[in-house]
Design an enzyme around this catalytic site. Structure first.
Site, PDB file in Angstrom:
ATOM      1  N   ASN A 109       2.593  48.015  40.854  1.00 47.74           N
ATOM      2  CA  ASN A 109       4.032  47.927  40.593  1.00 47.74           C
ATOM      3  C   ASN A 109       4.273  46.832  39.564  1.00 47.74           C
ATOM      4  O   ASN A 109       3.483  45.899  39.435  1.00 47.74           O
ATOM      5  CB  ASN A 109       4.780  47.584  41.885  1.00 47.74           C
ATOM      6  CG  ASN A 109       6.286  47.572  41.690  1.00 47.74           C
ATOM      7  OD1 ASN A 109       6.851  48.422  40.998  1.00 47.74           O
ATOM      8  ND2 ASN A 109       6.956  46.595  42.281  1.00 47.74           N
ATOM      9  N   HIS A 111       7.344  44.048  38.427  1.00 46.42           N
ATOM     10  CA  HIS A 111       8.584  43.463  38.948  1.00 46.42           C
ATOM     11  C   HIS A 111       9.089  42.420  37.957  1.00 46.42           C
ATOM     12  O   HIS A 111       8.303  41.607  37.463  1.00 46.42           O
ATOM     13  CB  HIS A 111       8.320  42.832  40.316  1.00 46.42           C
ATOM     14  CG  HIS A 111       9.552  42.293  40.960  1.00 46.42           C
ATOM     15  ND1 HIS A 111      10.492  43.122  41.551  1.00 46.42           N
ATOM     16  CD2 HIS A 111      10.024  41.031  41.081  1.00 46.42           C
ATOM     17  CE1 HIS A 111      11.490  42.377  42.008  1.00 46.42           C
ATOM     18  NE2 HIS A 111      11.230  41.104  41.739  1.00 46.42           N
ATOM     19  N   SER A 138       5.821  40.352  36.602  1.00 49.57           N
ATOM     20  CA  SER A 138       4.565  40.367  37.342  1.00 49.57           C
ATOM     21  C   SER A 138       4.100  41.802  37.590  1.00 49.57           C
ATOM     22  O   SER A 138       4.911  42.660  37.948  1.00 49.57           O
ATOM     23  CB  SER A 138       4.762  39.740  38.739  1.00 49.57           C
ATOM     24  OG  SER A 138       5.409  38.496  38.670  1.00 49.57           O
ATOM     25  N   ASP A 147       7.503  43.927  47.186  1.00 51.33           N
ATOM     26  CA  ASP A 147       7.231  43.023  46.058  1.00 51.33           C
ATOM     27  C   ASP A 147       6.288  41.879  46.467  1.00 51.33           C
ATOM     28  O   ASP A 147       6.365  40.771  45.918  1.00 51.33           O
ATOM     29  CB  ASP A 147       8.544  42.428  45.499  1.00 51.33           C
ATOM     30  CG  ASP A 147       9.455  43.517  44.940  1.00 51.33           C
ATOM     31  OD1 ASP A 147       8.926  44.496  44.403  1.00 51.33           O
ATOM     32  OD2 ASP A 147      10.678  43.371  45.044  1.00 51.33           O
TER      33      ASP A 147
HETATM   34  C1  GRF Z   1      11.740  47.256  35.004  1.00 56.46           C
HETATM   35  O1  GRF Z   1      12.538  46.126  34.796  1.00 56.46           O
HETATM   36  C2  GRF Z   1      10.746  46.998  36.095  1.00 56.46           C
HETATM   37  O2  GRF Z   1      10.336  45.682  36.164  1.00 56.46           O
HETATM   38  C3  GRF Z   1      11.501  47.380  37.329  1.00 56.46           C
HETATM   39  O3  GRF Z   1      12.282  48.484  36.937  1.00 56.46           O
HETATM   40  C4  GRF Z   1      12.533  48.429  35.548  1.00 56.46           C
HETATM   41  C5  GRF Z   1      12.125  49.729  34.946  1.00 56.46           C
HETATM   42  O4  GRF Z   1      12.498  49.849  33.597  1.00 56.46           O
HETATM   43  N1  GRF Z   1      10.587  47.640  38.403  1.00 56.46           N
HETATM   44  P1  GRF Z   1      12.028  51.119  32.761  1.00 56.46           P
HETATM   45  O5  GRF Z   1      12.555  52.358  33.460  1.00 56.46           O
HETATM   46  O6  GRF Z   1      10.550  51.101  32.656  1.00 56.46           O
HETATM   47  O7  GRF Z   1      12.698  50.948  31.419  1.00 56.46           O
END
Ligand code: GRF
Length: 215
Positions: A109, A111, A138, A147
């Site tokens: 994932n 974050h 991260s 998370d």
């Molecule tokens: C990102 O900010 C990521 O960190 C979070 O969701 C958002 C996804 O953005 N988990 P995208 O759809 O890849 O533009």
């Protein structure tokens, strides 16, 4: 090197997906995106996948009777593509322990904070309100704790005077597009693994923060 099949899960814009697609197009990257699955039919990331010739599926969580039923269907859809790695790229669903445990060691994932700070939502606002001098993003292995799994890589950037939620979010997003392809490539090359003590790179335990990149 054998290809590493990846399934990417999205809910929205898919800019991280795009960064992965672009990085995999480069020479000698063994990662291969076998499919993109979204829980929302209107996720723009589905268009990005189709433009890249990647198969897509939509599984609308509202059409399932509860989280367990949705996650069971999701597992079936994912496993139909036989992935070695599942990548959450803005997938806005809380996953059941059953799902997470099914993919232990092969679920990543990203974050938008320097975990363990600011789990959950509104991370940029929270970093600004706290007066933090640094913020970032991260990549981590996913475990049952939201998370909370072992960190693989973090990008650290300074919070600048006059930064707003938008300006900070934009700079963090740029770094996401750098560290997610890096972590996925490491995994696909067989360099990154989840060990009993945490994330391992090239056979060595990474620090608790993961590999740090300062910008
Ligand atoms: C990102 O900010 C990521 O960190 C979070 O969701 C958002 C996804 O953005 N988990 P995208 O759809 O890849 O533009």
């Amino acid at each position: 090197m054998a290809d590493c099949n990846i399934v990417v899960l999205i809910s929205g814009s898919g800019s991280n997906l795009q960064a992965l697609i672009d990085s995999i197009a480069q020479d000698s990257n063994p990662a291969r995106i076998a499919a993109v699955i979204s829980n929302r039919a209107d996720a723009y990331g589905l268009v990005r996948a189709q433009n890249a010739g990647i198969p897509t599926r939509v599984l609308d969580h509202r059409q399932f009777d509860g989280r367990e039923a949705f996650d069971a269907a999701l597992i079936e859809a994912i496993d139909g593509f036989d992935p070695q790695l599942v990548v959450l790229a803005g997938f806005m669903r809380i996953l059941t322990p059953g799902f997470v445990n099914h993919y232990t060691g092969r679920l990543l994932n990203i974050h938008p904070s320097l975990l363990p700070k600011y789990k959950g939502l509104h991370t940029h606002q929270r970093a600004l309100e706290a007066g933090d001098s640094e913020h970032g993003c991260s990549v981590h292995f996913v475990t049952e704790e939201l998370d909370g799994g072992p960190l693989v890589v973090q990008a650290v950037l300074p919070v600048l005077p006059g930064d707003t939620v938008e300006s900070l979010a934009q700079r963090v997003h740029q770094q996401e597009h750098r560290i997610y392809p890096l972590a996925v490539r490491w995994f696909a090359e067989g360099r990154l693994r989840l060990g009993a003590q945490g994330a391992m790179l090239d056979g060595k335990l990474l620090p608790a923060s993961g590999h740090l990149i300062r910008t």
